[in-house]
Design an enzyme around this catalytic site. Structure first.
Site, mmCIF file in Angstrom:
data_model
loop_
_atom_site.group_PDB
_atom_site.id
_atom_site.type_symbol
_atom_site.label_atom_id
_atom_site.label_comp_id
_atom_site.label_asym_id
_atom_site.label_seq_id
_atom_site.Cartn_x
_atom_site.Cartn_y
_atom_site.Cartn_z
ATOM 1 N N HIS A 242 -39.043 74.183 27.173
ATOM 2 C CA HIS A 242 -39.545 73.806 26.152
ATOM 3 C C HIS A 242 -38.478 72.864 25.724
ATOM 4 C CE1 HIS A 242 -40.459 73.082 21.910
ATOM 5 N NE2 HIS A 242 -41.622 73.837 22.122
ATOM 6 N N GLU A 255 -43.125 72.403 17.673
ATOM 7 C CA GLU A 255 -43.700 71.169 18.001
ATOM 8 C C GLU A 255 -44.486 70.734 16.799
ATOM 9 O OE1 GLU A 255 -45.038 72.029 21.755
ATOM 10 O OE2 GLU A 255 -46.528 70.532 21.839
ATOM 11 N N ARG A 258 -42.681 67.517 15.486
ATOM 12 C CA ARG A 258 -43.035 66.058 16.239
ATOM 13 C C ARG A 258 -44.647 65.976 15.568
ATOM 14 N NH1 ARG A 258 -42.368 67.509 21.961
ATOM 15 N NH2 ARG A 258 -41.761 69.404 20.925
ATOM 16 N N ARG A 279 -44.809 69.355 27.279
ATOM 17 C CA ARG A 279 -43.650 69.702 27.284
ATOM 18 C C ARG A 279 -42.741 69.502 28.512
ATOM 19 N NH1 ARG A 279 -44.934 75.842 24.691
ATOM 20 N NH2 ARG A 279 -45.314 75.032 22.144
ATOM 21 N N HIS A 382 -38.596 78.782 28.314
ATOM 22 C CA HIS A 382 -39.764 79.268 27.142
ATOM 23 C C HIS A 382 -40.742 80.342 27.422
ATOM 24 C CE1 HIS A 382 -41.323 79.008 23.162
ATOM 25 N NE2 HIS A 382 -42.433 78.251 23.896
ATOM 26 N N HIS A 383 -41.451 79.663 28.575
ATOM 27 C CA HIS A 383 -42.474 80.569 28.801
ATOM 28 C C HIS A 383 -42.897 80.634 30.297
ATOM 29 C CE1 HIS A 383 -47.048 81.996 27.698
ATOM 30 N NE2 HIS A 383 -47.024 81.374 28.880
ATOM 31 N N ARG A 422 -47.942 75.182 30.330
ATOM 32 C CA ARG A 422 -48.782 75.591 29.100
ATOM 33 C C ARG A 422 -48.514 74.544 28.082
ATOM 34 N NH1 ARG A 422 -47.701 78.033 24.474
ATOM 35 N NH2 ARG A 422 -45.771 78.712 25.055
#
Ligand code: ADP
Length: 449
Positions: A242, A255, A258, A279, A382-383, A422
């Site tokens: 991220h 997010e 932004r 991302r 992050h993921h 993602r």
């Protein structure tokens, strides 16, 4: 013993809780086992919202959207690596998942946007607070109303599966004692493996030393549990970093800042990318800077419309300046350069055209209302997009694409839906959509055995 169940759900994040409630409502006797001392998993950290196209709430706000557009943009964001059948299922079921939540009094009626999407389709609470805490507290309320049992500090250690049949789950409690809970069906909703440094480094050596935004329980244990039974995995090396993580605390800066109109600025005081790109792309741009970090810069108008900003101020992440010059001086930037950067961006907002970086979304308003704010950020793990292979009915698949009888999986433990990247707002959608589906499928199947 009393410990006979129809369905055991492993993991108490959004996927597990949605599955448990749905299975219960279809008549199954359900228990949730959770290794951590608290409910909620990494879902508690979800910030921005839940994506869905063609929803009641979009319609109410006059937002025109199509499932086809949502599908295409998710596929493009995922670099066309997404499993098309799973993605189709995801997009198709998203509006119903939003409605199901509303029926459980978990209303996501405000709508914003995330990187890689062209239309406002990220649903969030009416007060614009972070979605994770809101979702989990709402789900827990529903669990409690239904008296669904949750065993905390209880780690699933093995799924008893012999000759194609599930008989139980071996668990280890907080004292290290193990026992087997009897069941007919199992739903694995154990989340991803971002917090398992060894596993992350195994699949992506270049991510060594990166902080992670995830909770400690995100170790990928469910993947191992299922691999032991012959389950297949997909896309294991697709790990998302991220772009905007506060590094001292490893806290994710949503997010939504932004999306509310903020920009990213390098230490030199200039913009360096389209902040609303996906991302992976924004992260790569930051890592490409000499200092490998950047500042999120915004003004009073962005702050006043975003609850998360106040949370970051309270946590001490935010530098505040009465004027642009004041802010620049505090963060070690040349004030004239930062002033020029904001002037150019504000011009782009007024013309709705960003000639520098081609940003087309979240050009909401000029950043010209003091005080001004900055948060220092850099990327973090992050993921994990990869994970267990499932069918479109959330059945766990073996390496020959055959379902393992009586075993379903949902949420971040699963791979294939997000492809190689993602999109923000798609994880919460994923866990609710496939959690509900797994719960429904398991409960209906139990009636037949
Ligand atoms: P998702 O977003 O897919 O719902 P989360 O990370 O929110 O995933 O939740 C997964 C939960 O599963 C976490 O609370 C985690 O602690 C729990 N968990 C992971 N492995 C096990 C295990 N082996 N036994 C019990 N709980 C587990």
């Amino acid at each position: 013993s009393l410990e006979h169940y129809d369905v055991i759900v492993i993991g108490s994040g959004g996927a597990g809780l949605a599955a448990a409630i749905n299975a219960h409502d279809l008549g199954a006797k359900v228990v949730v086992v959770e290794r951590m001392p608290t409910i909620g998993g990494n879902t508690l950290k979800a910030s921005v919202g839940m994506n869905a196209a063609q929803t009641f709430y979009q319609q109410k706000k006059g937002i025109e959207d199509t499932k086809a557009c949502f599908y295409e943009e998710t596929l493009k964001g995922g670099k066309f690596k997404n499993n098309p059948d799973l993605l189709q299922q995801f997009v198709e079921r998203a509006p119903d998942a939003i409605n199901w939540l509303a029926q459980q009094d978990i209303v996501l009626s405000d709508i914003t946007i995330t990187g890689g999407m062209s239309i406002d389709r990220t649903h969030r609470p009416a007060d614009r607070s972070a979605v994770g805490g809101f979702l989990i507290s709402g789900l827990v309320k529903n669990l409690t109303q239904r008296h669904i049992e949750v065993l905390l500090d209880t780690k699933a250690d093995n799924i008893e599966f012999h000759q194609g049949k599930v008989s139980g789950v071996r668990v280890i409690d907080e004292y290290g004692e193990s026992r087997v809970l009897q069941t007919k069906a199992v739903i694995v909703a154990t989340g991803g493996f971002s917090a398992n440094t060894k596993m992350v480094e195994h699949y992506r050596p270049e991510l060594t030393g990166f902080v992670t935004t995830n909770h400690k329980g995100a170790t990928g244990s469910g993947i191992t549990l299922l691999q032991n039974l012959g389950a297949a995995t997909v896309d294991m090396a697709e790990i998302q970093i991220h772009p905007t993580v506060e590094q001292k605390s490893a806290y994710l800066i949503s997010e939504s800042i932004r999306g509310g109109g903020a920009i990213l600025v390098s230490q030199a005081g200039v913009r360096f990318c389209n902040e609303m790109e996906t991302r992976d792309k924004v992260s790569a741009q930051i890592i490409g800077l000499a200092e490998k970090s950047a500042w999120i810069v915004f003004d009073e108008q962005v702050r006043s419309q975003n609850k998360a900003a106040d949370e970051y101020i309270a946590k001490g992440f935010v530098v505040q300046g009465e004027s642009i010059d004041d802010l620049a001086t505090q963060i070690g930037m040349d004030p004239s350069v930062l002033t020029q950067t904001l002037d150019t961006f504000n011009q782009a907002v007024r013309q709705q055209q960003d000639l520098q970086f081609g940003r087309t979304t979240a050009l909401r308003h000029p950043l010209d209302k003091g005080p001004f704010y900055a948060i220092k950020i850099a990327p973090g793990v992050h993921h994990t997009m990869g994970g267990i292979a499932i069918s479109t009915q959330a059945q766990v698949l073996d390496t020959h694409n055959h379902p393992l009888q009586g075993i379903w999986a949902a949420g971040e433990v699963v791979g294939g839906i997000h492809g190689a990247n993602r999109i923000g707002g798609n994880a919460v959608a994923d866990i609710i959509i496939f959690g509900l589906l797994a719960g429904e499928q398991a409960a209906n199947w139990v009636k037949t055995v």
